[in-house]
Structure formats: C-alpha cells, structure tokens
Design an enzyme around this catalytic site. Sequence first.
Site, PDB file in Angstrom:
ATOM      1  N   TYR A  85       0.841  -1.202   0.000  1.00 62.40           N
ATOM      2  CA  TYR A  85       0.000   0.000   0.000  1.00 62.40           C
ATOM      3  C   TYR A  85       0.871   1.245   0.000  1.00 62.40           C
ATOM      4  O   TYR A  85       0.592   2.222  -0.691  1.00 62.40           O
ATOM      5  CB  TYR A  85      -0.935   0.016   1.217  1.00 62.40           C
ATOM      6  CG  TYR A  85      -1.931   1.148   1.132  1.00 62.40           C
ATOM      7  CD1 TYR A  85      -3.149   0.975   0.493  1.00 62.40           C
ATOM      8  CD2 TYR A  85      -1.628   2.408   1.649  1.00 62.40           C
ATOM      9  CE1 TYR A  85      -4.040   2.017   0.364  1.00 62.40           C
ATOM     10  CE2 TYR A  85      -2.517   3.461   1.526  1.00 62.40           C
ATOM     11  CZ  TYR A  85      -3.723   3.265   0.878  1.00 62.40           C
ATOM     12  OH  TYR A  85      -4.607   4.301   0.751  1.00 62.40           O
ATOM     13  N   PHE A 137      -8.097  21.808 -24.285  1.00 59.72           N
ATOM     14  CA  PHE A 137      -8.377  20.388 -24.420  1.00 59.72           C
ATOM     15  C   PHE A 137      -9.593  20.094 -23.540  1.00 59.72           C
ATOM     16  O   PHE A 137      -9.753  20.685 -22.475  1.00 59.72           O
ATOM     17  CB  PHE A 137      -7.192  19.488 -24.054  1.00 59.72           C
ATOM     18  CG  PHE A 137      -7.552  18.041 -24.288  1.00 59.72           C
ATOM     19  CD1 PHE A 137      -7.677  17.555 -25.565  1.00 59.72           C
ATOM     20  CD2 PHE A 137      -7.846  17.202 -23.221  1.00 59.72           C
ATOM     21  CE1 PHE A 137      -8.107  16.245 -25.795  1.00 59.72           C
ATOM     22  CE2 PHE A 137      -8.261  15.893 -23.442  1.00 59.72           C
ATOM     23  CZ  PHE A 137      -8.383  15.413 -24.736  1.00 59.72           C
ATOM     24  N   THR A 138     -10.421  19.139 -23.981  1.00 61.90           N
ATOM     25  CA  THR A 138     -11.720  18.904 -23.344  1.00 61.90           C
ATOM     26  C   THR A 138     -11.641  18.745 -21.823  1.00 61.90           C
ATOM     27  O   THR A 138     -12.234  19.522 -21.073  1.00 61.90           O
ATOM     28  CB  THR A 138     -12.374  17.651 -23.968  1.00 61.90           C
ATOM     29  OG1 THR A 138     -11.442  16.564 -23.891  1.00 61.90           O
ATOM     30  CG2 THR A 138     -12.726  17.889 -25.428  1.00 61.90           C
ATOM     31  N   ASP A 228       1.194  20.674 -20.165  1.00 62.79           N
ATOM     32  CA  ASP A 228       0.534  19.399 -20.407  1.00 62.79           C
ATOM     33  C   ASP A 228       1.520  18.580 -21.246  1.00 62.79           C
ATOM     34  O   ASP A 228       1.670  18.802 -22.445  1.00 62.79           O
ATOM     35  CB  ASP A 228      -0.790  19.607 -21.151  1.00 62.79           C
ATOM     36  CG  ASP A 228      -1.543  18.303 -21.393  1.00 62.79           C
ATOM     37  OD1 ASP A 228      -0.895  17.235 -21.393  1.00 62.79           O
ATOM     38  OD2 ASP A 228      -2.770  18.355 -21.579  1.00 62.79           O
ATOM     39  N   LYS A 271      -0.478   8.056 -23.243  1.00 59.92           N
ATOM     40  CA  LYS A 271      -0.064   8.402 -24.602  1.00 59.92           C
ATOM     41  C   LYS A 271       1.436   8.146 -24.755  1.00 59.92           C
ATOM     42  O   LYS A 271       1.867   7.002 -24.849  1.00 59.92           O
ATOM     43  CB  LYS A 271      -0.413   9.863 -24.909  1.00 59.92           C
ATOM     44  CG  LYS A 271      -1.879  10.095 -25.235  1.00 59.92           C
ATOM     45  CD  LYS A 271      -2.740  10.168 -24.031  1.00 59.92           C
ATOM     46  CE  LYS A 271      -4.109  10.758 -24.305  1.00 59.92           C
ATOM     47  NZ  LYS A 271      -4.940  10.751 -23.102  1.00 59.92           N
ATOM     48  N   ARG A 395     -13.728  15.683 -33.510  1.00 52.89           N
ATOM     49  CA  ARG A 395     -13.078  16.766 -32.780  1.00 52.89           C
ATOM     50  C   ARG A 395     -13.574  18.064 -33.394  1.00 52.89           C
ATOM     51  O   ARG A 395     -12.871  18.768 -34.096  1.00 52.89           O
ATOM     52  CB  ARG A 395     -11.542  16.679 -32.871  1.00 52.89           C
ATOM     53  CG  ARG A 395     -10.941  15.462 -32.194  1.00 52.89           C
ATOM     54  CD  ARG A 395     -10.682  15.585 -30.703  1.00 52.89           C
ATOM     55  NE  ARG A 395     -11.806  15.384 -29.827  1.00 52.89           N
ATOM     56  CZ  ARG A 395     -11.685  14.960 -28.566  1.00 52.89           C
ATOM     57  NH1 ARG A 395     -10.509  14.649 -28.050  1.00 52.89           N
ATOM     58  NH2 ARG A 395     -12.738  14.856 -27.795  1.00 52.89           N
ATOM     59  N   PHE A 462     -19.463  14.814 -25.861  1.00 50.82           N
ATOM     60  CA  PHE A 462     -19.085  14.005 -27.022  1.00 50.82           C
ATOM     61  C   PHE A 462     -18.923  12.529 -26.667  1.00 50.82           C
ATOM     62  O   PHE A 462     -19.101  11.667 -27.515  1.00 50.82           O
ATOM     63  CB  PHE A 462     -17.796  14.531 -27.650  1.00 50.82           C
ATOM     64  CG  PHE A 462     -16.641  14.584 -26.692  1.00 50.82           C
ATOM     65  CD1 PHE A 462     -16.468  15.658 -25.847  1.00 50.82           C
ATOM     66  CD2 PHE A 462     -15.739  13.542 -26.618  1.00 50.82           C
ATOM     67  CE1 PHE A 462     -15.427  15.700 -24.932  1.00 50.82           C
ATOM     68  CE2 PHE A 462     -14.682  13.569 -25.710  1.00 50.82           C
ATOM     69  CZ  PHE A 462     -14.529  14.651 -24.867  1.00 50.82           C
TER      70      PHE A 462
HETATM   71  N1  F0G Z   1      -4.324  16.286 -22.078  1.00 53.74           N
HETATM   72  C1  F0G Z   1      -4.315  15.945 -23.378  1.00 53.74           C
HETATM   73  C2  F0G Z   1      -3.578  16.788 -24.351  1.00 53.74           C
HETATM   74  C3  F0G Z   1      -5.011  14.806 -23.790  1.00 53.74           C
HETATM   75  O1  F0G Z   1      -4.985  14.471 -25.071  1.00 53.74           O
HETATM   76  C4  F0G Z   1      -5.713  14.028 -22.829  1.00 53.74           C
HETATM   77  C5  F0G Z   1      -6.480  12.857 -23.231  1.00 53.74           C
HETATM   78  C6  F0G Z   1      -5.697  14.433 -21.495  1.00 53.74           C
HETATM   79  C7  F0G Z   1      -4.987  15.567 -21.156  1.00 53.74           C
HETATM   80  C8  F0G Z   1      -6.462  13.689 -20.435  1.00 53.74           C
HETATM   81  O2  F0G Z   1      -5.807  12.522 -20.120  1.00 53.74           O
HETATM   82  O3  F0G Z   1      -7.389  10.703 -20.857  1.00 53.74           O
HETATM   83  O4  F0G Z   1      -5.463  10.233 -19.320  1.00 53.74           O
HETATM   84  O5  F0G Z   1      -7.421  11.487 -18.510  1.00 53.74           O
HETATM   85  N2  F0G Z   1      -6.760  12.612 -24.431  1.00 53.74           N
HETATM   86  C9  F0G Z   1      -7.401  11.423 -24.943  1.00 53.74           C
HETATM   87  C10 F0G Z   1      -7.553  11.549 -26.422  1.00 53.74           C
HETATM   88  C11 F0G Z   1      -8.640  11.012 -24.243  1.00 53.74           C
HETATM   89  O6  F0G Z   1      -8.143  10.637 -27.016  1.00 53.74           O
HETATM   90  O7  F0G Z   1      -7.072  12.510 -27.013  1.00 53.74           O
HETATM   91  P1  F0G Z   1      -6.582  11.167 -19.675  1.00 53.74           P
END
Ligand code: F0G
Length: 470
Positions: A85, A137-138, A228, A271, A395, A462
């Site tokens: 843990y 970013f979303t 990021d 990624k 997108r 989305f």
């Molecule tokens: N920042 C960027 C630039 C991203 O592309 C993503 C995720 C995140 C943050 C969030 O990270 O998914 O690990 O919580 N992008 C994915 C995509 C979902 O398909 O582009 P996460």
Amino acid sequence: MNAPGPRTMGQQFGRRSWAEPWKIKMVEPLTVTTRAERERALAEAGYNTFLLKSEDVYIDLLTDSGTSAMSDRQWAGMMLGDEAYAGSRNFYHLESAIQRIYGYRYIVPTHQGRGAEHLISQAVIKRGQIIPGNMYFTTTRLHQELAGGIFHDVIIDEAHDPADLHPFKGNVDLDKVQALIDLHGAGNIAYISVAGTVNMAGGQPVSMANIRALRALCDRHGVRIYLDATRMMENAYFIQQREAGYAERSIAQILKEFCSYTDAAWMSAKKDNLVNIGGWLAVNDRELFEELRNLVVVYEGLHTYGGMAGRDLEALAIGIEESVRDDHIRSRIGQVLYLGELLAEWDIPIVRPIGGHAIFLDAKAFYPHLAQIEFPAQTLAAELYLDSGIRSMERGIASAGRDPQTGDHHYPKLELTRLTIPRRVYTQAHMDVVAESVKAVYDARASTRGLRMGYEPKYLRFFQARFERL
Ligand code: F0G
C-alpha cells in the site's frame, strides 16, 4: 506490361525507407464485419463512435490513449509489481525516471491525465482567475472551469486554419498573453497552460524559441507556466526536425530543455509513456508539491501509488525510458506521416502540417454542404465506420461543448475527424486500408447527409451523446 512504378513510399519520395525498431511477438485477431452488421451496430450506438463495442470495430483509431502495445520488458516489469500500500519500490523507479528524463523535482502519481488535471486545478486556481492556454483540451478546460477558472485561448491564429503550413502551429501568441496580463493583472492569471503538442489543433508542436520567449515574458510578470506533457516526446521530435539548431540534439536533450522553461507538468501517461493506464504530476515548487501530495490521498490514492497498481507503476517507469528513444519516436511519427502523405496525395483535405499522433480530416472541407450544427465531423466518423469498420473520433462542435456562461454551443473554427494512431500496434498495411476507406467515403461525399443530436449529456458531451440521421 505496365512499367514498374515506385513500389514503396521510400522510392516514391526519393529516399530510403525506415522500419519499426521492433518485431511482433504476440498478436490479437481482428474482427471483420459486414456492412449490414455495421449499420446495426452504429444505429445502436447513436451514431457516436464512443458508444460502439470494440468487438464491432476492425481498425481502432479512436484514440492513441491507453491503446499502445507494451514491450516485452514492460510486461516483464509487471511481474515485479510491489503491491505494498505504501512505499512500493515501483514508485521509486517511476519517480527517478521522471526526475531524470523530464527534469522536475517532485512527483505525484495519478490514475490518468484528468486525475492530475483535477488535482492541479483544485490546488492552484482561485475562483474568477484567468487561464490562458494554447487551445483548449476537453478534460483540461473542464477541470479548470470546475475549479472556478476562466480559460482563454492564446494560440497563434494560424492554428485555427487547417491549411496553414506554419511549422509550429502550437505556439503561444505572446501578444495575446500580454494583453490578458494588461487587462486582468498578473495576479489574476492562475498560470499559463501550455500543451506540447496541441491535440485539438491537429497534434501541432510548440517551438523551443516560443517556450523560451514565453518564459521570459512570464518572468517579467511573475506568472507560472504549467505544461501538459501528454505528447511532449512528439513535440520534441518536431523541434529536432524543424527548428534550427536542434537537428543534432537527441529527443532526451530537447525534452529536458523544453521542460526546464516550465514550472510543473501534468501527464496522461496513456499516450507518450506507452502504458495502458496511468498519469502523473511533476512540480519544482516544494509548497505546491505538499498541497498536491495532500490532495492525491483524497481523490486518487496514497502518494506512492495514486490510483495505479505497483505493476502499472513499473510498466510506466520502463515505458518512459523507451518512449524517449530517438528510433522509437521517429518510427511512431513516421507511421502517422505515411498515412497523411497517402491522403494528401489523393487531395483529401487534412490538417497540414501533419501532426504527431493522428491525421485530422478537415470535415468542413470534406462536407461543404453541411452546416456545422449538422455535425460534419461526427458524420464523417460515422461514414468511415460504415464503410470499413474503422473507428475514428469527432473533434469539432460536439467536442467543443457549450459556453458555461451563455449555454450556447461553442462553434470551433476547426471541425475535424481524428484518425488517431496507437503506438506500436498497427502495420503499414493497416494504414493502406485506412487510406483507401477514407478515399471511398470522400468519393461518396456529395450524397452524405448530416446528423442531429438527440441526447446531450451535461459534461464532456461528445463521449456519450446520441445522434440521429437527418
Ligand atoms: N491532455 C491531453 C492533451 C489529452 O490528449 C488528454 C487525453 C488528457 C490531457 C487527459 O488525459 O485521458 O489520461 O485522462 N486525451 C485522450 C484523447 C482522451 O483521445 O485525445 P486522460
């Protein structure tokens, strides 16, 4: 008999071919479906590729997130998971890999990128503060807004034009940042949110000159820069290829220099870092670290695992080492370029220059007869799936969501369909199949009708929205 034409991309472009620096040890069979089966599956999924079952998908280009193939070394590392843990040995491997390769001082693990975004947003954003960023970013923007912040786009104008050939379309427009500082005062800027590369702009990089100049500007005003770092390895590759003075530098050297101009980073390790799950925060400021380390135990898990199993921490530590290798990143982006160059050759409208992780089809140019509110990019993703079982992602207007103040749709200039390439997963033959399917959908474009949104979720719509054919 036909004269023998160029048979390989190398011959076609007058250069020697490259190949992946690995061979395949284990395979996973793919499913091939009929058109009738795909019609049924897509209707059940409300014309949203996020709602398809993966078993109904042939080539899955939904995302490069968590979809990488791990190496034999990473799998071997999983057997060395220390599932204590507290104080797992795998955490210390991860900590030292991030310190060594990215150069930050203090590390906090999280279950994935948005876990890290949540913690850092809660820790540093005060209600009403401004967060300038190189395109939204979303999940990033949503966490900034949920913490009370107001996002402002400060990317250069070229980024909003899919045809503009600027080599660093992810760059921050320093005049836009200066104007926000002048208007609101440096004290009301929570931090500058810089992503390398910029996902929503088409995987476009930020130059070293730009981040250096931004650092100088921020130093004059006492403003922090948070990175990021999700696809920062890919950003480093574009600096090596395109920026004067960096051709002889390694990806590792470029990455470290870039990070040195920033104060902290968050990461979706799913990624660049070649793992199926994971994330982290890395900061240089001791006080901020204490705050994040305190928050992580509330939302993610103890500060030596942050929501990951010990084995995941180990795979991640090894993945970081592999992902910074020049031969890896060259072949990763080489595959994306291969697909993009095929499409460009057939005059299919894509975002140029070709970005790092995906080919972005320009759905506005693809379907000029559809209004943006008829969801051209969502439509294109649906048509591509129907044609061949290839899954892509919208997108555009669906991803952009609504303005939290007015409730109106955001109408982004970019209305794109993303063909995202997982790392170390598909072959060049798969890319050929993808290109041919895009061409078939392009050839049938004139008779394609759009969509309307039937069900709209409140957050990140989305992912779960449902559509109907017009
Ligand atoms: N920042 C960027 C630039 C991203 O592309 C993503 C995720 C995140 C943050 C969030 O990270 O998914 O690990 O919580 N992008 C994915 C995509 C979902 O398909 O582009 P996460």
